[in-house]
Every structure is written in structure tokens, then in C-alpha cells.
Scaffold this motif. Sequence first.
Motif, PDB file in Angstrom:
ATOM      1  N   PHE A 255      58.339 -84.637  21.239  1.00  0.00           N
ATOM      2  CA  PHE A 255      57.926 -83.422  20.528  1.00  0.00           C
ATOM      3  C   PHE A 255      56.418 -83.422  20.317  1.00  0.00           C
ATOM      4  CE2 PHE A 255      62.102 -84.901  19.049  1.00  0.00           C
ATOM      5  CZ  PHE A 255      62.892 -83.908  19.626  1.00  0.00           C
TER       6      PHE A 255
ATOM      7  N   TYR B  42      52.285 -82.183  21.325  1.00  0.00           N
ATOM      8  CA  TYR B  42      51.531 -80.936  21.208  1.00  0.00           C
ATOM      9  C   TYR B  42      52.043 -79.938  22.244  1.00  0.00           C
ATOM     10  CZ  TYR B  42      48.397 -83.762  18.377  1.00  0.00           C
ATOM     11  OH  TYR B  42      47.875 -84.583  17.416  1.00  0.00           O
ATOM     12  N   THR B  43      52.165 -78.696  21.815  1.00  0.00           N
ATOM     13  CA  THR B  43      52.809 -77.670  22.646  1.00  0.00           C
ATOM     14  C   THR B  43      51.959 -76.409  22.654  1.00  0.00           C
ATOM     15  OG1 THR B  43      54.972 -78.555  22.018  1.00  0.00           O
ATOM     16  CG2 THR B  43      54.939 -76.341  22.936  1.00  0.00           C
TER      17      THR B  43
ATOM     18  N   PRO C  11      51.258 -69.658  12.593  1.00  0.00           N
ATOM     19  CA  PRO C  11      52.378 -70.274  11.876  1.00  0.00           C
ATOM     20  C   PRO C  11      53.237 -69.295  11.085  1.00  0.00           C
ATOM     21  CG  PRO C  11      50.397 -71.583  11.598  1.00  0.00           C
ATOM     22  CD  PRO C  11      49.983 -70.313  12.271  1.00  0.00           C
TER      23      PRO C  11
ATOM     24  N   LEU D 170      60.965 -72.433  11.085  1.00  0.00           N
ATOM     25  CA  LEU D 170      60.329 -72.938  12.298  1.00  0.00           C
ATOM     26  C   LEU D 170      58.883 -72.483  12.435  1.00  0.00           C
ATOM     27  CD1 LEU D 170      63.302 -72.634  14.823  1.00  0.00           C
ATOM     28  CD2 LEU D 170      62.502 -74.645  13.581  1.00  0.00           C
ATOM     29  N   ASN D 171      58.414 -71.680  11.481  1.00  0.00           N
ATOM     30  CA  ASN D 171      56.990 -71.327  11.383  1.00  0.00           C
ATOM     31  C   ASN D 171      56.401 -70.795  12.678  1.00  0.00           C
ATOM     32  OD1 ASN D 171      57.211 -73.945   9.268  1.00  0.00           O
ATOM     33  ND2 ASN D 171      56.157 -72.141   8.513  1.00  0.00           N
ATOM     34  N   THR D 172      56.992 -69.700  13.145  1.00  0.00           N
ATOM     35  CA  THR D 172      56.504 -69.069  14.373  1.00  0.00           C
ATOM     36  C   THR D 172      56.343 -67.564  14.153  1.00  0.00           C
ATOM     37  OG1 THR D 172      57.662 -70.707  15.717  1.00  0.00           O
ATOM     38  CG2 THR D 172      56.937 -68.710  16.822  1.00  0.00           C
TER      39      THR D 172
ATOM     40  N   SER E  64      48.066 -73.831  17.274  1.00  0.00           N
ATOM     41  CA  SER E  64      49.135 -74.457  18.054  1.00  0.00           C
ATOM     42  C   SER E  64      50.501 -73.898  17.662  1.00  0.00           C
ATOM     43  CB  SER E  64      49.115 -75.971  17.846  1.00  0.00           C
ATOM     44  OG  SER E  64      49.344 -76.275  16.479  1.00  0.00           O
ATOM     45  N   ILE E  65      51.514 -74.304  18.408  1.00  0.00           N
ATOM     46  CA  ILE E  65      52.886 -73.878  18.166  1.00  0.00           C
ATOM     47  C   ILE E  65      53.780 -75.111  18.243  1.00  0.00           C
ATOM     48  CG2 ILE E  65      53.410 -73.385  20.609  1.00  0.00           C
ATOM     49  CD1 ILE E  65      54.975 -70.935  19.635  1.00  0.00           C
ATOM     50  N   THR E  66      54.869 -75.112  17.509  1.00  0.00           N
ATOM     51  CA  THR E  66      55.758 -76.272  17.559  1.00  0.00           C
ATOM     52  C   THR E  66      56.715 -76.145  18.741  1.00  0.00           C
ATOM     53  OG1 THR E  66      57.509 -75.299  16.184  1.00  0.00           O
ATOM     54  CG2 THR E  66      55.680 -76.385  15.044  1.00  0.00           C
ATOM     55  N   PRO E  67      57.136 -77.243  19.326  1.00  0.00           N
ATOM     56  CA  PRO E  67      58.059 -77.161  20.457  1.00  0.00           C
ATOM     57  C   PRO E  67      59.389 -76.502  20.075  1.00  0.00           C
ATOM     58  CG  PRO E  67      57.798 -79.443  19.720  1.00  0.00           C
ATOM     59  CD  PRO E  67      56.747 -78.636  19.028  1.00  0.00           C
TER      60      PRO E  67
ATOM     61  N   GLY F 154      59.820 -74.307  17.567  1.00  0.00           N
ATOM     62  CA  GLY F 154      59.556 -72.895  17.322  1.00  0.00           C
ATOM     63  C   GLY F 154      59.464 -72.098  18.608  1.00  0.00           C
TER      64      GLY F 154
END
Length: 394
Positions: A58, A60-61, A92, A242-244, A269-272, A274
Motif C-alpha cells: 500500500f 504511494y499512489t 482528501p 476513505l478520504n477521496t 496524493s491519493i490512497t490506494p 480510496g
Amino acid sequence: MNFDLAIDRNRTSCEKWDNRQAVFGNPDALPMWVADMDFAAPPAVIKALHERVEHGVFGYTYPPVSYKESIVDWMQTRHNWSIQPEWIQNCPGVVPALSLLVESFTEPGDQVMIQTPVYPPFYQVVKEHGRELITNPLIQNEDGSYVMDFDHLEQSLSGGQVKMLILCSPHNPVGRVWTREELSRLAELCIRYDVLVVSDEIHSDLVFEPSKHVPYAALSEEAALNSIICTAPSKTFNIAGLNTANMIIPNEQHRSKFRKALKRYALGSITPLGAAATEAAYREGGEWLDTLLDYIRGNMEHVHRYASEHLPEVKLSLPESTYLLWLDFRKLGMDSDELNRFLVHEAKLGLNKGSTFGDEGEGFMRMNVACTRATVQEALSRLHNALEAWRARK
């Protein structure tokens, strides 16, 4: 999807259920406040998350091409709005984005307008950046519905001090879906007086027929270039944790300024998880959403019927959007704190205080009905019993 299936959210660090003592001072209050749903996310989203978790890494995405394409396709299919992938900038959440937008597109002392009663963070993002808050209160009709006060709006804008208008579309908490005619009239005034429109459209997918959401930037090229549209899959598919979120910004200069703000605070950035959930939701969540809307509408109609028959002190009109009911308790003659105490400790209900949405919310409460029908009925029974006891004391 069985929306009658009750899912136990206790002991999951759930803000809505596990934080009742801290929020309400009563751990037994039935929580129908913060705007998330008690339903599981769509099966396609859960499947995509399982697959991503099984990968095991998981790191950096960044948003893949397919991520932005899924948003483009969704906006075209659901809202008849043609957007370009490069217009999309992830963030986010919508509230952090609003804060960045106020900071980046206005100066200290500038006036920023909101249309009240409205979502409490609208107040916060203006005041905390040292901007002057200007309100354009909505007008409530006899039937409980709301409309914009265009005469007051133009009077306020004509002074030339208002630099930004934060629009809530659809509106939280009153549930209005603004018509094309209303939005066009708003756009004409904001263009005339050079006021940037930031349109929070986070509830745009949660609209009941025959109402139809019109994206503000879809009104005209002028409106598009003078606006920033805030969207997210969070309310629609119950994935707020999921903060997207995604800002849709047709104006290239505005995009550049917003990206610089994100970079300044290292928020680009974005989470994988999310990214995976968002793409799956927009690709495969349409049928689930249609079923959800039918169920929520049924919950709202149930509350409306029950209140009409058993709760003469409570007034409400059916909203055109959201899963939030705006309940008018003014017949009880209680101030905001008294009303909240009555509901929390006598009815054992945890709702949002209307006064937190502005002065116009005094005597109102916001109820979240994105839950099982049985939960809705339990809330109504508790309220009915509390009101019967209140009447007996009168």
C-alpha cells in the motif's frame, strides 16, 4: 442489496455510533446525525477493496488514467455533463478543499457568501481564514420548502466586496435540488459582479425523481470558467472514511492555483484503497444506487406519514435530495439547547441541532434516515412517546 439488514457499527471507532457519550452525553441516544449511512458499500466496491488488500502493498499512489475516466463516464451518464480528465483534481475531502479554495482565491477581509441555513463547515472555512462572512438566507415557503432570495443576493453582490459564493447544490440541510432556471439566475449575477462560485455538489447523486441535478458548470461556458465544482463518492456510496474527493475545475488558471495550494500543504496524493473504491463505485455502482434511492425515499415517506398522523408538533416537507430530513420543532416553543436536551434525554435520539446550520435553523433538527426502516420506526416511536409525555405535562 438488502437494506433492511442491520449492521452493527458499534466498536468500530465509528463516529456516529461509538462517540455518543462524547457528542450527546447519552450513550443510549439512537444516533441519526452525522451524514454517513448505516449500509454496507456496494458489493463492487467491497470486491475491489478485497482485491487491493490481497495485493498486500500500500505504497504511494497516484490516480491512474482509468480513475479519471470513471469519473468522466459517471458525470456523462448520470448528469449529462461532459468533462475532461484534466479538469479533475483529487483531494482528501470536500471540506479541506473548501478551506484551500477560500485561502487561495480570496484575501483576508474579503467577503465570502453562503446561503443559510447551511452545512456548518461553510461557516468555519470562511471565518478561520479571516474572511468576512456574508449570508444570503433562503426563504421558507408556507409548505416548508425553500427558495433563493435573489433580490437580497443582488443587493449583497452589487457592492463589489463579495469575492466568492459557496453554493450548496443540492442543498444540505433543506434538501432542495436547484432548478436550471434558479442556477442560471444565480450564475448571471455572479458573472456580472465577478464572484467566483464554489459549488459543493457532494449530494448530487442522491436526488429523487422527478428532480434532476444540474451541475453548475454545465450551465454555460461562462459559468464553467467562473466556478469550481466539488464532488466526492463518499455520500453516494458510503465511503467517506476513505478520504477521496474530486474537484472539477474547467478553468486552467483556477486549476493551476488549486494545485499549488495542494502542493503547499502536501495534500495532492491519493490512497490506494480510496482510488480502488472510487473507480469501482463509479464503474459498477449505478444499479446499487438506484435501489438505495428507492429505499431512502421510502424511509422519508414513512417519516412524513407518521409525523402527519402522530406528531402534530413536528413539521417537515419531503426533500428533493440527500438522506437528511429537516424537522421543524418550533411548535414546542423550546430554544435550541432545550430542544436538544429534550430529544437526547427524553426521546433518546441523537440528531443534529438546527442552530449549528445558522440562525435560521433555530427550532429545527436534522435527521439522517440512511438506515434500516426498523431504525427509523424505532426513532419515531421514541419521539412519539416523548411527545406524549410532554403533552401530559402541559
